[in-house]
Write a protein that holds these residues in place. Structure first.
Motif, short mmCIF file in Angstrom:
data_model
loop_
_atom_site.label_atom_id
_atom_site.label_comp_id
_atom_site.label_asym_id
_atom_site.label_seq_id
_atom_site.Cartn_x
_atom_site.Cartn_y
_atom_site.Cartn_z
N HIS A 60 0.81 -1.22 0.00
CA HIS A 60 0.00 0.00 0.00
C HIS A 60 0.84 1.27 0.00
O HIS A 60 0.48 2.27 0.63
N SER A 62 3.27 4.34 -2.13
CA SER A 62 3.25 5.13 -3.36
C SER A 62 4.12 4.50 -4.44
O SER A 62 4.01 4.83 -5.61
N LYS A 121 -0.16 5.10 -0.32
CA LYS A 121 -0.73 5.39 -1.63
C LYS A 121 -1.97 6.23 -1.53
O LYS A 121 -2.79 6.15 -0.72
#
Length: 121
Positions: A60, A62, A121
């Motif tokens: 999870h 970026s 994210k």
């Protein structure tokens, strides 16, 4: 029986080629080279170590991978096992640069640190 080997010193940018004469595990002579080169040869022949940089998976984040590195030089013979261990690691953000990702990896006393920040994210 005396054995003569050549080692390239990587202590400084000069990169001297050192001729090492040893008898068994005992270093008899090192020439030429400076004090740092002689210390490097001693370590390289008895306990070679390397800094290791790699990546670990991010859940999870970026980005899907987080760059990491060893906090200190790691024993060269155990690097394949270290890489196998890092393939199994998955971290969850937020992560800050320099944060310990794996503490005392493989009971070596060396931590694996994050090379960058990672946000959710």
């Amino acid at each position: 029986m005396k054995e003569q080997i050549k080692i390239l010193c990587i202590t400084c940018p000069k990169g001297c080629s050192l001729e090492v004469t040893r008898e068994g595990e005992t270093i008899v002579e090192i020439k030429p080279g400076c004090k740092r080169g002689h210390e490097y040869v001693g370590r390289e022949l008895t306990d070679p170590r390397r800094m290791v940089a790699s990546t670990v998976r991010v859940k999870h984040g970026s980005h899907s991978l987080l760059p990491v590195y060893t906090a200190a030089p790691f024993p060269k013979g155990k690097i394949p096992l270290l890489m196998q261990t890092l393939r199994e690691v998955e971290v969850t953000p937020p992560i800050t640069m320099g944060m310990v990702v794996v503490a005392n990896v493989l009971d070596s006393g060396i931590d694996i640190l994050a090379s960058r920040d990672m946000q959710v994210k």
